[in-house]
Design a protein around this motif. Structure first.
Motif, PDB file in Angstrom:
ATOM      1  N   THR B 138     -26.385  42.195  16.527  1.00 20.61           N
ATOM      2  CA  THR B 138     -26.716  42.005  17.935  1.00 20.61           C
ATOM      3  C   THR B 138     -25.627  42.614  18.796  1.00 20.61           C
ATOM      4  O   THR B 138     -24.444  42.339  18.600  1.00 20.61           O
ATOM      5  CB  THR B 138     -26.828  40.504  18.263  1.00 20.61           C
ATOM      6  OG1 THR B 138     -27.801  39.928  17.395  1.00 20.61           O
ATOM      7  CG2 THR B 138     -27.265  40.298  19.711  1.00 20.61           C
ATOM      8  N   GLY B 139     -26.054  43.459  19.742  1.00 25.16           N
ATOM      9  CA  GLY B 139     -25.090  44.001  20.690  1.00 25.16           C
ATOM     10  C   GLY B 139     -25.196  43.248  21.997  1.00 25.16           C
ATOM     11  O   GLY B 139     -26.288  42.886  22.418  1.00 25.16           O
ATOM     12  N   ASN B 140     -24.068  42.948  22.596  1.00 20.23           N
ATOM     13  CA  ASN B 140     -24.080  42.578  24.014  1.00 20.23           C
ATOM     14  C   ASN B 140     -22.818  43.120  24.654  1.00 20.23           C
ATOM     15  O   ASN B 140     -21.900  43.560  23.962  1.00 20.23           O
ATOM     16  CB  ASN B 140     -24.304  41.085  24.232  1.00 20.23           C
ATOM     17  CG  ASN B 140     -23.161  40.222  23.759  1.00 20.23           C
ATOM     18  OD1 ASN B 140     -22.028  40.684  23.655  1.00 20.23           O
ATOM     19  ND2 ASN B 140     -23.451  38.979  23.445  1.00 20.23           N
ATOM     20  N   ARG B 202     -30.648  44.497  17.177  1.00 18.56           N
ATOM     21  CA  ARG B 202     -31.213  44.029  18.444  1.00 18.56           C
ATOM     22  C   ARG B 202     -30.128  43.940  19.513  1.00 18.56           C
ATOM     23  O   ARG B 202     -28.943  44.083  19.218  1.00 18.56           O
ATOM     24  CB  ARG B 202     -31.889  42.664  18.263  1.00 18.56           C
ATOM     25  CG  ARG B 202     -30.980  41.609  17.681  1.00 18.56           C
ATOM     26  CD  ARG B 202     -31.764  40.350  17.362  1.00 18.56           C
ATOM     27  NE  ARG B 202     -32.158  39.631  18.568  1.00 18.56           N
ATOM     28  CZ  ARG B 202     -31.356  38.814  19.261  1.00 18.56           C
ATOM     29  NH1 ARG B 202     -30.111  38.615  18.873  1.00 18.56           N
ATOM     30  NH2 ARG B 202     -31.791  38.207  20.333  1.00 18.56           N
ATOM     31  N   SER B 203     -30.564  43.720  20.738  1.00 16.53           N
ATOM     32  CA  SER B 203     -29.616  43.595  21.845  1.00 16.53           C
ATOM     33  C   SER B 203     -29.954  42.385  22.695  1.00 16.53           C
ATOM     34  O   SER B 203     -31.118  41.997  22.810  1.00 16.53           O
ATOM     35  CB  SER B 203     -29.671  44.851  22.720  1.00 16.53           C
ATOM     36  OG  SER B 203     -29.031  44.601  23.953  1.00 16.53           O
ATOM     37  N   HIS B 208     -27.572  49.159  23.462  1.00 16.54           N
ATOM     38  CA  HIS B 208     -26.335  49.517  22.755  1.00 16.54           C
ATOM     39  C   HIS B 208     -26.710  50.405  21.590  1.00 16.54           C
ATOM     40  O   HIS B 208     -27.875  50.776  21.441  1.00 16.54           O
ATOM     41  CB  HIS B 208     -25.622  48.250  22.254  1.00 16.54           C
ATOM     42  CG  HIS B 208     -25.245  47.307  23.356  1.00 16.54           C
ATOM     43  ND1 HIS B 208     -24.138  47.480  24.138  1.00 16.54           N
ATOM     44  CD2 HIS B 208     -25.863  46.183  23.819  1.00 16.54           C
ATOM     45  CE1 HIS B 208     -24.062  46.505  25.031  1.00 16.54           C
ATOM     46  NE2 HIS B 208     -25.098  45.701  24.862  1.00 16.54           N
ATOM     47  N   ALA B 221     -29.675  49.733  19.776  1.00 20.85           N
ATOM     48  CA  ALA B 221     -30.076  48.331  19.861  1.00 20.85           C
ATOM     49  C   ALA B 221     -30.883  48.208  21.146  1.00 20.85           C
ATOM     50  O   ALA B 221     -30.322  48.228  22.239  1.00 20.85           O
ATOM     51  CB  ALA B 221     -28.853  47.433  19.898  1.00 20.85           C
ATOM     52  N   PRO B 223     -33.234  46.441  23.789  1.00 24.08           N
ATOM     53  CA  PRO B 223     -33.656  45.104  24.219  1.00 24.08           C
ATOM     54  C   PRO B 223     -35.169  44.927  24.046  1.00 24.08           C
ATOM     55  O   PRO B 223     -35.946  45.825  24.354  1.00 24.08           O
ATOM     56  CB  PRO B 223     -33.286  45.083  25.709  1.00 24.08           C
ATOM     57  CG  PRO B 223     -32.214  46.108  25.851  1.00 24.08           C
ATOM     58  CD  PRO B 223     -32.512  47.167  24.841  1.00 24.08           C
ATOM     59  N   CYS B 243     -20.208  51.853  19.482  1.00 22.89           N
ATOM     60  CA  CYS B 243     -21.415  51.913  20.295  1.00 22.89           C
ATOM     61  C   CYS B 243     -21.485  53.296  20.921  1.00 22.89           C
ATOM     62  O   CYS B 243     -20.518  53.744  21.524  1.00 22.89           O
ATOM     63  CB  CYS B 243     -21.368  50.850  21.387  1.00 22.89           C
ATOM     64  SG  CYS B 243     -22.721  50.963  22.559  1.00 22.89           S
ATOM     65  N   CYS B 247     -23.290  51.558  27.900  1.00 22.04           N
ATOM     66  CA  CYS B 247     -23.745  50.187  28.092  1.00 22.04           C
ATOM     67  C   CYS B 247     -22.998  49.475  29.212  1.00 22.04           C
ATOM     68  O   CYS B 247     -23.156  48.273  29.404  1.00 22.04           O
ATOM     69  CB  CYS B 247     -23.623  49.401  26.787  1.00 22.04           C
ATOM     70  SG  CYS B 247     -21.948  49.341  26.123  1.00 22.04           S
TER      71      CYS B 247
END
Lengths: 589, 277
Positions: B138-140, B202-203, B208, B221, B223, B243, B247
């Motif tokens: 998971t990217g954030n 996923r994001s 990302h 990634a 959304p 990345c 972003c």
């Protein structure tokens, strides 16, 4: 006005009166030549800004901790760097690469080259320019609004661009102005495209069949068709993105996003949809930038090699093929987006096939030069530079067009090198070639040859010094749009290459002063230009330099032959213009 | 015939331009051929990565040949056909040559493209084997989180309302879902060597990207989507994860590691993490 064009062969009318008053003549003019110069000057302003932004970026990449007097806080921040990235790309792609070749030279020379007194819709033409100008004001205003310029890149990928200032600085007012700017630009370009198409179809002089069109006109005509089909899609996308930001819609935003610990009240949209809309415009845009340059290069190579364009028909068909295929390859920008891998396969095959008409063009450019009697004037040098840069930039596309290879090169400096060479620098060389070539016609004076040559040497060598090493950085994994390389271990050893590129960029950037000086000095002090200083063959050389208000001074030319009749056996002169009646051609006894 | 003034230009300009183009070709070929440290990619750690390299090399051979021939051809015509008082040779072209050239480029470019699809198909057309190790990525803004399903082999449900980095639940694992109790969430990716791994990418916020140079793979990634991506690493070591999709302001600091370890180390890693949950 347009009725004149249907008035038959070399008829003579009373010359049209010029509008009196400064504002009607120079500001809100409906004369395509004045509008062309307005577009050109807008692009010239934009390119100076764009180059300054790129030099600031190059400076920051090499000396990230330097104190800069005009930056608040002294040192450039990450978001300021990303704002430079975004604004450089947007200004260059829209307001330089689209505006100068099509809006500038296309506007000025398409009507004259087909023997028309003006565009089909002169008032619409004026409207196109002034809407483009508003778009430019809007993008420049993004620098000074609270939060500053947007940071989401020239592609404006949402949700970064779609959720407002919560996603980052510049994503508030700055991003809104960016969307308003590109939407206005799209609207203006749509109107312009309609005008170009109507003009080319309806206002050609008697005898100017499609297969007698100069290749420049083919370039502008096909570019206009691309613009008509592409800008509408981005306009729609821009409006949807604006609604997402301001009206609470969710065209591009899925459910459950949490930004900065805050759950976003959107659901049901798809960010990948924006990418499809953007690139459905964005890839044809590449050809919108380069096709006029291809036309100009063909035109100038033929003129200064004193030979007909090799394979004229193949060249015209190749322009059409590139335009057609250009609409079916947008997905190659999205190989790693999460789009179906089967689509990736299809887009890849179509993209590889666009190499075929591009190779035809290169082959025919070399064929045009082969056996010629080449004169190395400034416009010719830039046209030759165009060919070299187009080949270098185009070939790296063979890598990026393959999704497997793109897997390692995507979003690296390799991509930056590729598109700068092929659509940036090559297209700019097309613009320079066009400027040196048509300056005498537009302003009635010659530009300085020595200054033009110095400008060429610095720019040609400089462009390669900036963008060739950039490929190597990309292969080593150098990632684009990074404000600083310190967080990633494998980027450190690439810094010496960045230093080399930055020095090359500054030298090349400052060398553009030779051009600016030459341009403005020659405007006032250049030697007077004759009607046809290059001994060229197309209709713009049949009229005064600069042309009168109705282009041909009440006389409307007829066309008797193709556009590139150079060194025809049996003729006394080594060029036979399109407007000379067959009986008037001097033949060797 | 009318006597025309001989206005042939100097040879200096064409000579210099040809020379520049020749030097350009020589330097470019030298850098590509000599593996200078800033122009090479690291060795791949998957068999697919090796295939991608092979396709890259093939493309380099094709593009390189076309580059050398066309640039040197340009340099040649520039010098050979400079105006030295000769007459230009009149021709409008040759349909035969156009046809040959067009056919040759169709075969070359499309053939190259079709050959390159084997590696793409292996990564993307075929799903991972059912026994592949599942890891969710998971990217954030601006971190990666990697989630393992734990001993039960099942990922717990996610609830965006429960996301709270400060209380140790950055992914928002649903507290009411028993499958989530044993999930392991870590900031670096650890996988065993020679085992297939299936990433579920996923994001949480913006787009990302997950990129490891040695895997020769990157994947956005996106959304709203969960994109699977599988690989089998064959060399123990630590590799950087970056990345590559813009972003936000911390983009260039979004960074993690891929640790490829022995089976024993992988078991130890899982035990240690499970104990810490």
């Amino acid at each position: 006005m347009s009725s004149h064009a249907h008035a038959g062969g070399s008829t003579v009318h009373a010359p049209m009166a010029e509008p009196s008053g400064f504002i009607r003549k120079y500001i809100f003019s409906v004369d395509h030549k004045v509008i062309g110069i307005q577009y050109f000057l807008l692009a010239l302003t934009a390119v100076v800004i764009g180059i300054v932004l790129s030099l600031l970026m190059r400076f920051h990449l090499v000396w990230p901790n330097a104190t800069l007097p005009f930056v608040s806080g002294g040192q450039m921040s990450q978001e300021q760097y990303l704002a430079l990235v975004t604004m450089h790309g947007t200004i260059m792609v829209f307001f330089v690469l689209t505006t100068a070749p099509q809006g500038g030279f296309g506007n000025y020379f398409l009507p004259i080259q087909i023997g028309a007194p003006d565009m089909a819709f002169p008032r619409l033409n004026m409207l196109s320019f002034w809407v483009t100008f508003l778009a430019f004001v809007s993008i420049i205003a993004a620098f000074i609004v609270p939060g500053g310029a947007p940071i989401s890149g020239w592609t404006g990928y949402t949700p970064l661009s779609g959720l407002g200032e919560i996603t980052g600085p510049g994503e508030g007012w700055g991003q809104t102005l960016w969307i308003v700017s590109i939407s206005l630009f799209c609207l203006a370009s749509l109107l312009g495209a309609l005008n170009f198409i109507a003009t080319t179809i309806d206002l050609r002089a008697p005898g100017m069949s499609l297969m007698r069109l100069p290749l420049t006109v083919w370039g502008w005509f096909v570019t206009a068709i691309l613009g008509l089909l592409a800008f509408g899609v981005l306009l729609a996308g821009g409006i949807l993105l604006l609604l997402d930001r301001s009206a609470g819609t969710s065209f591009f935003i899925p459910a459950g996003l949490v930004v900065n610990d805050q759950l976003q009240a959107h659901s049901g949209g798809s960010p990948i949809l924006w990418q499809h809309l953007f690139w459905f415009f964005g890839h044809p845009e590449v050809y919108i930038a380069i096709l006029p340059g291809m036309g100009v290069a063909s035109h100038i190579l033929s003129t200064f090699a004193r030979k007909p364009v090799y394979g004229y028909r193949a060249m015209a068909y190749a322009i059409c093929a590139i335009g057609f295929l250009g609409f079916m390859v947008w997905g190659h920008h999205m190989f790693v987006s999460g789009m179906s891998p089967y689509s990736g396969f299809a887009f890849s095959v179509l993209t590889m096939s666009i190499g075929v008409p591009s190779a035809i063009k290169t082959f025919n450019w070399l064929g045009t030069l082969w056996g010629g009697k080449i004169q190395f004037k400034s416009p010719m040098l830039f046209a030759l530079g165009f060919v070299s840069l187009f080949v270098s930039g185009g070939l790296s596309g063979l890598f990026l067009a393959q999704p497997a290879v793109d897997n390692m090169l995507h979003a690296t400096y390799y991509v930056v090198a590729h598109f700068h060479l092929v659509m940036g620098v090559a297209a700019i060389f097309g613009i320079f070639a066009a400027t040196y070539f048509w300056f005498p016609k537009m302003f009635g004076r010659m530009m300085s040859e020595p200054l033009g040559k110095i400008h060429f040497w610095f720019t040609f060598v400089g462009a390669y010094c900036i963008f060739m090493p950039m490929h190597f950085i990309g292969i080593a994994g150098g990632i684009r749009r990074y404000a600083d390389a310190s967080a990633v271990g494998f980027l450190a050893h690439l810094q010496p290459v960045h230093q080399f590129m930055t020095i090359a960029a500054f030298v090349t950037g400052f060398a553009q002063l030779f051009f600016l000086f030459n341009f403005f000095y020659s405007l006032k002090f250049g030697p007077k230009a004759s009607k046809n200083p290059w001994n060229a063959t197309t209709l713009e050389w049949d009229t005064d330099s600069p042309p009168p208000i109705d282009n041909f001074g009440g006389h409307y030319p007829s066309v008797y032959r193709g556009p590139y009749e150079f060194s025809v056996p049996g003729a006394v002169d080594d060029f036979i213009p399109q407007w000379v009646e067959p009986s008037q051609v001097a033949r060797a006894k | 015939m009318r006597i025309r003034k001989r206005n042939s230009g100097s040879a200096a300009t064409p000579a210099l331009l040809s020379l520049i183009i020749v030097v350009l070709v020589a330097v470019t070929v030298y850098v590509f051929a000599s593996n200078l440290p800033w122009a090479v990619r690291p060795a791949p750690i998957t068999s697919v990565g090796a295939e991608i390299d092979h396709q890259y090399d093939l493309t380099l051979a094709v593009a390189g040949t076309v580059f050398i021939l066309s640039q040197l051809g340009l340099a040649l015509v520039i010098f050979k056909f400079r105006d030295h008082g000769q007459k230009a040779h009149f021709t409008r072209g040759s349909n035969t040559l156009e046809a040959i050239w067009t056919t040759a480029t169709i075969v070359l470019f499309l053939g190259l493209g079709l050959m390159g699809h084997k590696a793409w198909a292996e990564v993307r057309f075929t799903p991972a084997a059912p026994d592949a190790i599942q890891v969710e990525v998971t990217g954030n803004q601006f971190v990666f989180n990697f989630r393992y399903p734990g001993p039960d082999g099942k990922f717990g449900k996610l609830d965006p309302k429960q996301i709270s980095a400060s209380t140790g639940n950055p992914l928002g694992i649903d507290a009411n879902d028993p499958a989530g109790k044993d999930d392991i969430v870590v900031p670096t990716l650890t996988v065993p060597v020679n085992h297939e791994v299936n990433l579920l990418i996923r994001s949480q916020d913006v787009i990302h990207n997950f990129y490891v140079r040695e895997l020769r793979i990157q994947q956005d990634a996106m959304p709203g989507m969960v994109v699977p991506l599988h690989f089998t690493a064959n060399a123990i070591g630590q590799y950087e994860v970056v990345c590559t999709q813009l972003c936000g302001l911390g983009h260039s600091r979004m960074h993690s590691y891929l640790n490829v370890v022995s089976d024993a180390d992988y078991e130890a890693f899982l035990k240690q993490q499970a104990a810490g949950q």
